[in-house]
Structures are given as C-alpha cells and as structure tokens.
Scaffold this active site. Structure first.
Site, short mmCIF file in Angstrom:
data_model
loop_
_atom_site.label_atom_id
_atom_site.label_comp_id
_atom_site.label_asym_id
_atom_site.label_seq_id
_atom_site.Cartn_x
_atom_site.Cartn_y
_atom_site.Cartn_z
CB CYS A 80 12.98 57.64 -47.97
SG CYS A 80 14.30 58.65 -48.63
CE1 TYR A 81 19.57 52.14 -48.00
CE2 TYR A 81 18.28 51.05 -46.30
CZ TYR A 81 19.39 51.08 -47.14
OH TYR A 81 20.30 50.05 -47.11
CG HIS A 158 10.43 61.55 -46.05
ND1 HIS A 158 10.93 60.57 -45.22
CD2 HIS A 158 11.44 61.87 -46.91
CE1 HIS A 158 12.19 60.32 -45.55
NE2 HIS A 158 12.52 61.09 -46.57
CB VAL A 215 7.62 66.79 -18.44
CG1 VAL A 215 6.31 66.21 -18.92
CG2 VAL A 215 7.74 68.24 -18.83
CG ASP A 216 10.16 62.77 -18.84
OD1 ASP A 216 9.16 63.20 -19.46
OD2 ASP A 216 11.29 62.72 -19.33
CB SER A 217 10.53 62.85 -12.22
OG SER A 217 10.62 64.24 -12.03
CB SER A 218 5.96 66.05 -12.77
OG SER A 218 6.94 66.92 -12.28
#
Ligand code: XMP
Length: 503
Positions: A80-81, A158, A215-218
């Site tokens: 694209c760009y 795209h 989710v992340d800290s687990s």
C-alpha cells in the site's frame, strides 16, 4: 534465527503483518519507518516489509524512509503506502487517483484473477526503471510490481488481510523465495528458549511476580515454574473485586505448580478505602494505590528478588520502546498493578519473558505449558475489577449482586459457538433503581446493564449484535434468580463515543 523487520509508516495493519510472518514460522519485529539504514543493517534482518500508512508520498511533510534501505542488498516488500514509497524513492511517479478504490475488488495478479482488499486514493502512475507491473484492477493499472533482480516487490492491495484471496501465499513467496528463508521460528522451541533466557538472567536468585490471573501474568508464572522450579514467588492480591469464584480458580491452578503461591485476601482492606467513594477516577486511583501498597507489604527485601512482569510485544510497540531500547511503559490505564519505577528499581532486575510475543502466541505457549482454557482464553478484565462495574459506591451487597448477575450472563453467552462469541462481555450494576411488579407486589430493584462487544484491539469496539433469544433468556434468568435486580438493559453503544467499561 531468520528475521524480518516490518517498517511502520502508520498503517493500521503493522501488527497483523508481523503476525502473518510469524505464522509462517519466520520471526518478525515492527520498527518505526524513520529508522536509519545503518541501524537496520545492524539489526541484520533478512528482509524488510514497508507497511501502509495514511500519508501521500509527494507531500512535503510525509514520512519517507532512509533511501539507504534500498542499498542494503536485502529483499523488500512494499504494501500500500509502502509500495508508493518504494516507487517514489526509486524514481517512479505517484499521484492522486481519480477515484478512491476501497474494499474488496477483483484484480489480475500474475495473470490470475482474484479478490484483493484495496484501500487507496494515491496510486503509482509510472514505474521506476527496471520494474515490471505484476497486477492490475479496473481502475488501477499498476496494482503490484517487482524488480526480480533487486528482489524488490510491492502490492497496492493488502496481502496480510484474509479478505485478500491467497494473500498469505504472497507473503510466503516473499519469505521463502525472495528472501530464501527456511522456517525456523516455532513456538515449541520458543518456550524452551524463554526458559533458558530466564535461567541465564536470574541465576539462582528468587523471582517475584504479581499474579493477576490474567493471561499474560499467568503464562509468566507457568514459565517461571518450569524454568526455575521453586525459585518463584507469585503474589496474588485478591482485592475482593474479582468475578464469581475467580480467586479460588486462580488459587487452584497455581497452588499446584512448582512455585510459591501466596494469596492475599484483601477484600476488607479494599472495601474500607472505597467506602463512600462514588467518583470513577477516584475509585480507580484508590484501587490502584491500595493494590501496590498491599503487594509491597508482602515483600520485605526487594533487593533479594528479580521482578517478573507480563509485558507483551504490543505493549512494547505502543510505547515506542522498541526504538529506544528502554523498558516498556505500559499504559497505566491498562495495568493497574503498574508499579512505580522507583519501587521496581529496588529489585535485582526486571525479567519480562513475553516481551517479544503477540497475545495469540502467549496463549499458545500457555496451552503448551498446560494452563487450563479458563485462563488461556480469559477475556480481558480490568485491574480495578468489579470496582468500576458498580456505578457509585462499592458495597459487599452490590458486589454479591453483580457477581451473580455477571456469572449468569457469561454462562449464557458461553453457549454460543466459540468463534461467534463477543470479545468481551460482562454486566454492570447501575446506581439506579426502577419500579416493577413481582406477583402482586411492587418491587423497587436495581437496573442492571449487559455489555458485549466485538473488537480487535480494545481501543475501539462495536457492540455485539447478540441473538435476542440469548438476551431474553439472560434477562429472565437474572430477574428470576436475583430479586434485587428489577430490570435489565443491553448497552448498544460503540467505542467511540462510549468506552468499553462504564467507569
Ligand atoms: P475502556 O473502558 O478504556 O477499556 O474502553 C478498554 C479495555 O481495557 C480494559 N480496561 C482496563 N484494563 N486496567 C486494565 O488492566 C484498567 O484499569 C482498565 N480499564 C479498562 C477494559 O476491560 C477493556 O478491555
């Protein structure tokens, strides 16, 4: 390991491009399009992808790139760009089109018809010397081009979005043919490597993690248990603002792992500081501060620990930290446990094992480490918890009412097939009471709101068009099972103008 650098020119799909590359088992990172060719050379990428962006290459203030990137001798794909930029920098002509080409259109790509997603007004009018056109549409005569000799490729459409038919093949072609890479980024190896990195960094020292159950800290907790068994201490501050049974579920998962799990039951403490408070920002601030105080009270000597955090790659990209190499600044809004730097600097060091990973990769690693779906698929839950889903003063009675109502709504919504479920869904207890009738008697009950949204990034969202039967059934169950609630409404506001949460 092979590496592709995605140079960002402000396109909304930068992360998606990097994820697509990783899905093809090649590691990729997003960096600012303003990076110098020299810095890029030092990062030793095997190829570059230039993203889309909102600008016009021919305007004075538009972001261009260092012309030196075309001299690095590595393959480049412009999208694209990024395609217009490549044309412009190499001597082609880019100009405004006559009409905007937007949405899915038919294109002929390398002699074959297919649907592609277009979103542009400017277009490449003249190719740079040595380039050949490889695609066209009805209104765009140059919809893709290449210079095989230099290994430069570009598409106006795209390839990274699913609306483009076989777009992923175009990205794959770039990686495996143009860059001549061999797939070498596999999450199974990554989990092992993350464990090795943790071991190297923390040695025999103890590690401290504020575990929220998100989710992340687990996943960080599960990684620590595997990498440095017995060395990690995970402190779960239960502020009493969790959903129904959530605290117990978190405890039951982590108390079995090879780490020291500490649950701090701090409900009374939080309710005490929240007493009489009704203003949303004040409530958020009080909860945030009390969270940090409660956590800090549990650690006597930070200098004996490494501090672990669940920072993930999008946090790093958003904060621009990948450019400076500094620590990620997580938006305070998004991380109520965002500890002050002054406090963190008292630790031996900070470990952020998920810093390079996208959310879906973090989830996959969580699954590989045997975390249950309830945790791996958990929808986002704000740090201040139900404290900002009870409008007005937070009291034990209201918490109890909201927990039960929210559980019913989630239970009913979870009957939808997984891929049609909203991205976030919850109940909000308003401070308003309305008149109703139960049997022959007047009832004066709370107004409960249901909120369910579709979103990719949580920065904007559309309300979910939930089936009416589901809403009917949920409202019936809530008013039958919870007499304190007299009326149920469904929030049909998008973000903007509304936010996801009500406070
Ligand atoms: P808003 O309400 O800003 O929410 O549209 C966007 C997303 O962020 C979550 N959220 C938070 N997450 N700490 C968090 O960790 C917070 O203080 C917080 N406030 C909102 C919200 O649930 C939604 O997913």
């Amino acid at each position: 390991m092979s590496k592709i650098i995605v140079l960002d020119f402000g396109g909304q799909y930068k992360e998606l491009i990097a994820r697509r590359v990783r899905e093809l088992n090649i590691y990729s990172e997003v960096h600012s399009g303003s990076l110098s060719a020299e810095r890029i050379r030092n990062m030793k990428p095997d190829g570059l992808i230039l993203t889309g962006g909102p600008n016009s290459v021919y305007l004075a203030n538009s972001q261009l790139c260092d012309p030196g990137i075309f001299e690095l001798g590595i393959p480049i794909l412009g999208i694209c760009y990024g395609m217009q930029l490549m044309a412009h920098m190499l001597g082609g002509v880019v100009a405004p089109g006559e009409v905007r080409e937007y949405g899915v259109v038919r294109a002929v790509y390398r002699g074959e018809e297919r649907n592609v997603l277009m979103s542009h007004f400017d277009r490449v009018k003249t190719l740079p010397d040595g380039f050949e056109c490889t695609a066209y549409t009805d209104i765009c005569p140059i919809a893709a081009f290449e210079n095989r000799h230099k290994r430069f490729y570009a598409a106006q459409f795209h390839p990274e979005v699913t609306h483009t038919e076989r777009g992923i093949e175009i990205i794959g072609d770039f990686l495996f043919n143009a860059c001549e890479l061999t797939a070498d980024y596999f999450l199974t190896d990554i989990a092992e490597r993350l464990c090795d990195d943790i071991r190297k960094q923390v040695g025999g020292n103890r590690v401290l993690l504020a575990l929220s159950g998100g989710v992340d800290s687990s996943v960080v907790a599960a990684l620590l248990a595997k990498a440095v068994p017995g060395q990690a201490e995970c402190v779960f501050v239960d502020h009493g603002l969790m959903r129904l049974n959530e605290g117990d579920e978190i405890e039951s998962v982590f108390s079995k792992r090879d780490l020291e799990f500490k649950r701090i039951n701090a409900e009374e403490r939080f309710l005490a500081v929240l007493r009489g408070q009704t203003e949303p920002e004040t409530k958020r601030k009080i909860i945030g501060e009390e969270f940090i105080k409660t956590f800090i009270d549990t650690v006597s000597e930070p200098g004996e620990y490494f501090f672990a955090q669940g920072t993930i790659y999008p946090d790093v990209i958003e904060s621009g930290a990948s450019e400076t190499g500094g620590a990620a600044v997580i938006k305070s809004h998004h991380n109520v446990g965002g500890f002050p730097e002054k406090y963190k600097s008292r630790f031996l060091g900070i470990t952020e094992p998920l810093r390079g990973l996208f959310k879906d990769e973090v989830r996959q690693i969580g699954r590989m480490l045997g975390l249950p779906n309830a945790i791996v698929e958990r929808q986002p839950f704000p740090g201040p918890g139900l404290g900002i889903r009870i409008i007005g003063e937070v009291t034990p009675d209201k918490l109890d009412i909201l927990r039960r109502a929210d559980a019913i709504f989630r239970e009913e919504t979870d009957t939808l097939p997984f891929d049609t479920r909203p991205d976030q869904y919850f109940a909000v207890l308003t401070n308003l009471r309305t008149v109703g009738v139960i049997g022959d008697a007047r009832n004066y009950g709370y107004l409960l709101a249901l909120r369910a949204v579709q979103t990719d990034d949580f920065m904007t969202c559309k309300y979910s068009k939930l089936p009416h039967e589901l809403l009917d059934h949920t409202a019936q169950r809530i008013t039958n099972e919870i007499p304190e609630i007299g009326r149920v409404v469904y929030d049909i506001t998008d973000k903007p103008p509304a936010t996801l949460e009500w406070e």
